[in-house]
Design an enzyme around this catalytic site. Sequence first.
Site, PDB file in Angstrom:
ATOM      1  CB  CYS A  33      -0.961  -0.019   1.185  1.00 30.58           C
ATOM      2  SG  CYS A  33      -2.296   1.194   1.039  1.00 30.58           S
TER       3      CYS A  33
ATOM      4  CG  ASP B 151      -5.383   2.305   7.889  1.00 33.16           C
ATOM      5  OD1 ASP B 151      -5.700   3.457   7.586  1.00 33.16           O
ATOM      6  OD2 ASP B 151      -4.722   1.569   7.150  1.00 33.16           O
TER       7      ASP B 151
HETATM    8  C1  RUB Z   1      -3.760   3.205   3.550  1.00 36.80           C
HETATM    9  C2  RUB Z   1      -3.065   2.223   4.445  1.00 36.80           C
HETATM   10  C3  RUB Z   1      -1.810   2.696   5.109  1.00 36.80           C
HETATM   11  C4  RUB Z   1      -2.145   3.264   6.486  1.00 36.80           C
HETATM   12  C5  RUB Z   1      -0.974   3.986   7.114  1.00 36.80           C
HETATM   13  O1  RUB Z   1      -5.038   2.789   3.138  1.00 36.80           O
HETATM   14  O2  RUB Z   1      -3.522   1.128   4.696  1.00 36.80           O
HETATM   15  O3  RUB Z   1      -0.917   1.648   5.284  1.00 36.80           O
HETATM   16  O4  RUB Z   1      -3.232   4.186   6.388  1.00 36.80           O
HETATM   17  O5  RUB Z   1      -0.659   5.158   6.391  1.00 36.80           O
HETATM   18  P1  RUB Z   1      -5.918   3.763   2.209  1.00 36.80           P
HETATM   19  P2  RUB Z   1       0.118   6.346   7.097  1.00 36.80           P
HETATM   20  O6  RUB Z   1      -5.127   4.011   0.978  1.00 36.80           O
HETATM   21  O7  RUB Z   1      -7.198   3.016   1.983  1.00 36.80           O
HETATM   22  O8  RUB Z   1      -6.147   5.030   3.002  1.00 36.80           O
HETATM   23  O9  RUB Z   1       1.402   5.749   7.589  1.00 36.80           O
HETATM   24  O10 RUB Z   1       0.318   7.377   6.008  1.00 36.80           O
HETATM   25  O11 RUB Z   1      -0.715   6.846   8.223  1.00 36.80           O
END
Ligand code: RUB
Length: 309
Positions: free
Chosen positions: A132, A201
């Site tokens: 991701c 998340d």
């Molecule tokens: C994004 C996702 C990321 C986390 C952490 O999912 O799963 O790994 O949100 O991101 P989506 P961060 O694209 O559905 O939002 O480290 O930037 O908080």
Amino acid sequence: MNRVDKLLKDIRDLKVQGARNVAKAGIKAVIWTVEDSRAKTKEQLAAELREARGRIMHVRPTEPMLRNMMRESVDFAISEIAGRPTASMEHLKRIIVKDEEAYIKKMEASMANIAEFGAMLLPEKGLVVTHCHSSTVTGILKRAHKDGKKISVVCCETRPRWQGRITAEELAKAGLDVTLTVDMGVNRFMKKADLVLVGADAVTVTGDLINKVGTSALARIARMNDVSFYSAAELYKYDPLTIYGEREQIEERDPKEVWEKPPRGVRVSNPAFDATAARYINGYITEMGVVPPQALWTVAMKKIREGLE
Ligand code: RUB
């Protein structure tokens, strides 16, 4: 559509993605609510803030960082309103905007700590697998690269919304050696990997990780190959409600993201996230340091006012 509604729509449509970016956008939505407010009295301003908080908090369901920050920052704004009975509306608004901006600055400071701890954890030369797009993960990898570490990265493409491409492009631009693979192609890289590093998340009281769908499969493949699995997570990702037995809700997105017009009789499942059990996780890289999954909630509760106090 006013600019707050437009921003919330952008979050829902994934134009703003990743828990930290979503939380930052939430703070921006609070700032715009205050700046655009036509409230005549302080009570009206407080009511508008409460109403906006309710809408912002639930714009995406699996985002405790957003919820924790909304609770804390809007509670603080409301206490500013109550605690300054003689301040003019304009002055109050300026104070609240400044307070909200301070939350974003604190997030940046936390990110810098995580990048430092995470970069130290990485080998001098090695292969990292990620999934991701996590701004926390890319922050660590870019910091390690800047520190002179020779890190190659394999990014899973992350169907159906291809967030892996964002990661791959960002890291390649920063000068890292990057390979993008179809999601299930990751298996062939795992034998050579030194580490799997993903974002977060949500983290539950038992230390389980909720992250982009596919993360739990990655953790299992890592374990089969004796590869360490870490999640980079600011402490606000901890969901205090899970201590009361509440389960983290997994966002189910529009099936059309997967298949625009599926044939009759085909049901399409499109969960945005999945849960990885704590036993597959070596540690969480947080702004306080690297903590084992079982210790995360204790450390996080020191930071989050909501919950056990
Ligand atoms: C994004 C996702 C990321 C986390 C952490 O999912 O799963 O790994 O949100 O991101 P989506 P961060 O694209 O559905 O939002 O480290 O930037 O908080």
